[in-house]
Structure formats: structure tokens, C-alpha cells
Write an enzyme that holds these catalytic residues in place. Sequence first.
Site, PDB file in Angstrom:
ATOM      1  CB  THR A   1      -3.678  24.132  67.160  1.00  0.00           C
ATOM      2  OG1 THR A   1      -4.500  25.235  66.800  1.00  0.00           O
ATOM      3  CG2 THR A   1      -2.342  24.621  67.654  1.00  0.00           C
ATOM      4  CB  VAL A   2      -3.251  19.478  69.009  1.00  0.00           C
ATOM      5  CG1 VAL A   2      -2.576  18.213  69.511  1.00  0.00           C
ATOM      6  CG2 VAL A   2      -3.220  20.568  70.077  1.00  0.00           C
TER       7      VAL A   2
ATOM      8  CE  LYS B   1      -7.300  21.629  77.291  1.00  0.00           C
ATOM      9  NZ  LYS B   1      -6.178  22.408  76.854  1.00  0.00           N
TER      10      LYS B   1
ATOM     11  CD  GLU C   1       3.247  13.588  79.998  1.00  0.00           C
ATOM     12  OE1 GLU C   1       3.802  12.570  80.397  1.00  0.00           O
ATOM     13  OE2 GLU C   1       2.916  14.516  80.755  1.00  0.00           O
TER      14      GLU C   1
ATOM     15  CB  VAL D   1      -2.014  17.269  82.798  1.00  0.00           C
ATOM     16  CG1 VAL D   1      -1.681  18.159  83.999  1.00  0.00           C
ATOM     17  CG2 VAL D   1      -3.282  16.478  83.075  1.00  0.00           C
TER      18      VAL D   1
ATOM     19  N   GLY E   1      -3.452  34.298  69.918  1.00  0.00           N
ATOM     20  CA  GLY E   1      -3.822  32.895  69.715  1.00  0.00           C
ATOM     21  C   GLY E   1      -3.707  32.049  70.974  1.00  0.00           C
TER      22      GLY E   1
ATOM     23  CG  ASP F   1      -7.773  24.448  80.228  1.00  0.00           C
ATOM     24  OD1 ASP F   1      -7.978  23.686  79.270  1.00  0.00           O
ATOM     25  OD2 ASP F   1      -6.638  24.709  80.675  1.00  0.00           O
TER      26      ASP F   1
ATOM     27  CE  LYS G   1      -4.919  21.898  80.828  1.00  0.00           C
ATOM     28  NZ  LYS G   1      -4.439  23.236  80.478  1.00  0.00           N
TER      29      LYS G   1
ATOM     30  N   GLY H   1       0.281  24.978  72.919  1.00  0.00           N
ATOM     31  CA  GLY H   1       1.004  25.293  71.686  1.00  0.00           C
ATOM     32  C   GLY H   1       1.127  24.064  70.811  1.00  0.00           C
TER      33      GLY H   1
HETATM   34  N1  LIG Z   1      -4.120  23.974  71.294  1.00  0.00           N
HETATM   35  C1  LIG Z   1      -3.353  23.598  72.297  1.00  0.00           C
HETATM   36  O1  LIG Z   1      -2.295  24.188  72.571  1.00  0.00           O
HETATM   37  C2  LIG Z   1      -3.721  22.387  73.136  1.00  0.00           C
HETATM   38  C3  LIG Z   1      -2.864  21.963  74.168  1.00  0.00           C
HETATM   39  C4  LIG Z   1      -3.191  20.810  74.907  1.00  0.00           C
HETATM   40  C5  LIG Z   1      -4.368  20.146  74.627  1.00  0.00           C
HETATM   41  N2  LIG Z   1      -5.202  20.610  73.640  1.00  0.00           N
HETATM   42  C6  LIG Z   1      -6.433  19.847  73.352  1.00  0.00           C
HETATM   43  O2  LIG Z   1      -6.286  19.275  72.056  1.00  0.00           O
HETATM   44  C7  LIG Z   1      -7.566  19.206  71.417  1.00  0.00           C
HETATM   45  C8  LIG Z   1      -7.467  19.901  70.057  1.00  0.00           C
HETATM   46  O3  LIG Z   1      -7.136  21.272  70.255  1.00  0.00           O
HETATM   47  P1  LIG Z   1      -6.805  22.225  69.014  1.00  0.00           P
HETATM   48  O4  LIG Z   1      -6.317  23.488  69.599  1.00  0.00           O
HETATM   49  O5  LIG Z   1      -5.957  21.488  68.035  1.00  0.00           O
HETATM   50  O6  LIG Z   1      -8.272  22.451  68.412  1.00  0.00           O
HETATM   51  P2  LIG Z   1      -8.656  23.030  66.977  1.00  0.00           P
HETATM   52  O7  LIG Z   1      -7.517  23.776  66.389  1.00  0.00           O
HETATM   53  O8  LIG Z   1      -9.960  23.731  67.162  1.00  0.00           O
HETATM   54  O9  LIG Z   1      -8.895  21.711  66.082  1.00  0.00           O
HETATM   55  C9  LIG Z   1      -9.961  20.862  66.289  1.00  0.00           C
HETATM   56  C10 LIG Z   1     -10.019  19.871  65.150  1.00  0.00           C
HETATM   57  O10 LIG Z   1     -11.075  18.940  65.438  1.00  0.00           O
HETATM   58  C11 LIG Z   1     -11.843  18.762  64.268  1.00  0.00           C
HETATM   59  N3  LIG Z   1     -13.222  18.426  64.641  1.00  0.00           N
HETATM   60  C12 LIG Z   1     -14.125  19.181  65.307  1.00  0.00           C
HETATM   61  N4  LIG Z   1     -15.284  18.518  65.431  1.00  0.00           N
HETATM   62  C13 LIG Z   1     -15.103  17.332  64.824  1.00  0.00           C
HETATM   63  C14 LIG Z   1     -15.943  16.223  64.603  1.00  0.00           C
HETATM   64  N5  LIG Z   1     -17.217  16.196  65.030  1.00  0.00           N
HETATM   65  N6  LIG Z   1     -15.431  15.151  63.949  1.00  0.00           N
HETATM   66  C15 LIG Z   1     -14.163  15.174  63.491  1.00  0.00           C
HETATM   67  N7  LIG Z   1     -13.317  16.199  63.677  1.00  0.00           N
HETATM   68  C16 LIG Z   1     -13.799  17.269  64.332  1.00  0.00           C
HETATM   69  C17 LIG Z   1     -11.788  20.082  63.522  1.00  0.00           C
HETATM   70  O11 LIG Z   1     -12.108  19.822  62.165  1.00  0.00           O
HETATM   71  P3  LIG Z   1     -12.072  20.974  61.037  1.00  0.00           P
HETATM   72  O12 LIG Z   1     -10.594  21.192  60.784  1.00  0.00           O
HETATM   73  O13 LIG Z   1     -12.794  20.391  59.885  1.00  0.00           O
HETATM   74  O14 LIG Z   1     -12.731  22.180  61.644  1.00  0.00           O
HETATM   75  C18 LIG Z   1     -10.334  20.478  63.783  1.00  0.00           C
HETATM   76  O15 LIG Z   1      -9.494  19.914  62.808  1.00  0.00           O
HETATM   77  C19 LIG Z   1      -8.567  19.858  72.368  1.00  0.00           C
HETATM   78  O16 LIG Z   1      -9.229  18.857  73.086  1.00  0.00           O
HETATM   79  C20 LIG Z   1      -7.691  20.700  73.285  1.00  0.00           C
HETATM   80  O17 LIG Z   1      -8.249  20.855  74.567  1.00  0.00           O
HETATM   81  C21 LIG Z   1      -4.900  21.699  72.888  1.00  0.00           C
END
Ligand SMILES: NC(=O)c1ccc[n+]([C@@H]2O[C@H](COP(=O)([O-])OP(=O)(O)OC[C@H]3O[C@@H](n4cnc5c(N)ncnc54)[C@H](OP(=O)(O)O)[C@@H]3O)[C@@H](O)[C@H]2O)c1
Length: 328
Positions: free
Chosen positions: A13-14, A104, A128, A131, A186, A200, A204, A302
Site C-alpha cells: 500500500t505505502v 512504526k 514523519e 506517527v 481495508g 500500534d 507511536k 492510507g
Molecule cells: N498502510 C498504511 O496506511 C500505513 C500508514 C502508516 C505507516 N504504515 C507502515 O508502512 C509499512 C508498510 O505498510 P503497508 O500497508 O504498505 O504494508 P503492505 O501493503 O503489507 O506491504 C508490505 C510490502 O513489504 C514487502 N515485504 C514484506 N516482507 C519483505 C521482505 N522480507 N523483504 C522485502 N520486502 C518485503 C511486501 O512484498 P510483496 O509485495 O512481495 O508481498 C510488500 O510489498 C508498515 O511498516 C506499516 O506499519 C502503513
Amino acid sequence: MGSIKVAILGFGTVGSGVYELIEAQQERLIQLTGRRVEVVAVLVEDVSRQRDVRPDVLVTDDFEDILRLPELDVVFEAIVGVEPGFTHLKKAIESGVQVVTANKELFAHKGIELRELAEECDVQVGFEATVAGGVPIIGALTQLLRMNRIVKVEAILNGTSNYMLTKMREEQMTIDEALSEAQALGYAEADPTNDIEGFDALFKVVILSELLTEVKVDWNQVRCSGISNLTSGDINHASTRGERIKHVGRLLIDEEGQVEAEVRPVSVDEAHKLYSIEGVDNGVVVTADLVGELVFQGPGAGKYPTASVMIEDLVLISKSIKKTAVSR
Ligand SMILES: NC(=O)c1ccc[n+]([C@@H]2O[C@H](COP(=O)([O-])OP(=O)(O)OC[C@H]3O[C@@H](n4cnc5c(N)ncnc54)[C@H](OP(=O)(O)O)[C@@H]3O)[C@@H](O)[C@H]2O)c1
């Protein structure tokens, strides 16, 4: 004009949001940084899956491929969990590469270590997005409130649990129904433990505490409870008193820099600034000695809100990139 070369670790997602915004916002980025920003590589776990990137972008599951790239300036990290992100960011910093993370959990556990290493290596760490998602609270605290002494922070830091509490109150849903809806939309992960058990928000609170005091948090000293044990009865009982139950992270900081921190459900009345923070929004109420009370509110998660603040981090550190680009 040279370009700022970036790699994105994690393309979910991010990570994909960061890629899309960089591709879509080149003109603004050139205006702000003086250079094009070029995504040169993406790190994923499963390389067999098709990724929607330009054909010249390296897609790899081996971080060493990324470290070997010539003139890499910035690594964006958006993987889940402490590892492998921590090891990758450490290596990037040691190689003189600037880093920006949204992770985080990683930053709550290893933030001080990474920031100290970055200082030794004369690179910047942007965090940034760790949190309150798209709400620029880290920048406000570090850059705009330097004369002020922060005495209290009270915050709704988990959009999923705030959404669930809102639904339980407004639509009389049970906690299970509210969770199912949050997952269907989602907002909640397939494994919602970190959201509903309060972890979570705890991550933060730890990051904010370490930012404000520069002292590593003893996690055993932080009371943490989530919303998982709340019932519709609790929510209704609060409503009959004209109150709302919110999941609140709280930091109290005394003049010696001693911190009291906790994360738990709290019943707040209409006069409280967090009362009207509803749905998936996050809200942060900062009390400082000179300015008084400030309220920050906005999307706590998001794709684009989170990617947006990561790119703001890039813009901020772009001045350091020019410096390291010459010396590397
Ligand atoms: N989603 C939000 O709104 C949000 C907001 C703030 C902070 N965050 C933080 O941002 C981070 C990412 O969140 P997300 O929602 O984008 O997660 P996500 O959609 O689950 O994406 C995770 C990504 O990491 C990759 N990955 C997992 N294990 C890996 C490894 N061993 N080596 C290399 N790549 C690996 C996955 O690869 P594959 O594509 O091959 O599976 C995937 O592309 C998290 O730490 C989360 O806490 C998220």
C-alpha cells in the site's frame, strides 16, 4: 541537472503510493528540490508478481542489489515489522544513503539507534509517516515548536480502533461487527492484533516520547491496553453521560524530562479536543508551555496520505542529498 535516485523497500500500500506520487509529481519535486526524482529500484518479497513500474526500474528481493546501485541517494522503507527493515536501513545509512521510513514498529524499537547512527554518518532519517499517518506531527514538534517545552500529548493514533469505536456508538455494532467492517474496508489488517490490542498506538507513543526526550523508553513502564475488551454496554454507558470512549495515547513530561506514558481507552466529554475526532481520523492534542493547546487532525493512514508525508520528508532532506551526492 542530475536526478535524485531513490529505491523503495516494500511495494505494498505505502511503497506503491510513494512510487505513484513521485511519478505524478515530478514538476513540483523539481521546483522544490532542483532535481528530478527517479525511482531506480524496488525491493519486494515475491519477485514473481508483476509490479506496475517503468521497465527500467530494478525489481529485486535482494537488498544487496540495491546497495550496489551507483549514486543511490535515498531509500524509502515501507516493509512490515522490525526485520528485515532495520538491517536494510542500517546498511543504507552506513553507505551514506538518506533514509525515509513509514515503519512504526521498526522505529519504535530501533529509532534512537538509527538516528544516532545517521548522525555519525552525516545522513538524515525521515520518519514523519510513523506517527499519525498523513498528519505532519513529527515536523511540527521538531521544527515548529522548538522554543516551546511540550508538557502533554494526548492522541488518537490508531484509525482502525477509532473507526470501530465510532461505529459501535453510532450504529450499535458489536466489536466483532465493527472489526469485520473495518477489515472489509481495508482499514484493519487480516491480523488486527496490533490495532485492537493497542500495540500500534503504543509504537507511536514510544516514538513521540523518544523524540521529545531523547531517552529510550522502558516499555515495561508504559501501561498499554486496547479496545478488544470493550463492549457495546461500555460505549452506551459513556453515551448516557454525554461522553465518548476514545483510544488515547498519553504522554506527560515534567520539567526534568521524566515521562509518564500510557495507551488505553478513555471516556472523554464534549469539552475534550479528542471528542470530535471520529472514524479513521487521527487527532493529536499537544500542550506546550508557551503556546498552550494545539490540535492536529487528519488521515492517520492510507496509501496517499502516508506516501505524501514520506515525500515531504524527501523534500526536507534534499538539501543534505546535494551535500552527500558531492562527497560520495
Ligand atoms: N498502510 C498504511 O496506511 C500505513 C500508514 C502508516 C505507516 N504504515 C507502515 O508502512 C509499512 C508498510 O505498510 P503497508 O500497508 O504498505 O504494508 P503492505 O501493503 O503489507 O506491504 C508490505 C510490502 O513489504 C514487502 N515485504 C514484506 N516482507 C519483505 C521482505 N522480507 N523483504 C522485502 N520486502 C518485503 C511486501 O512484498 P510483496 O509485495 O512481495 O508481498 C510488500 O510489498 C508498515 O511498516 C506499516 O506499519 C502503513
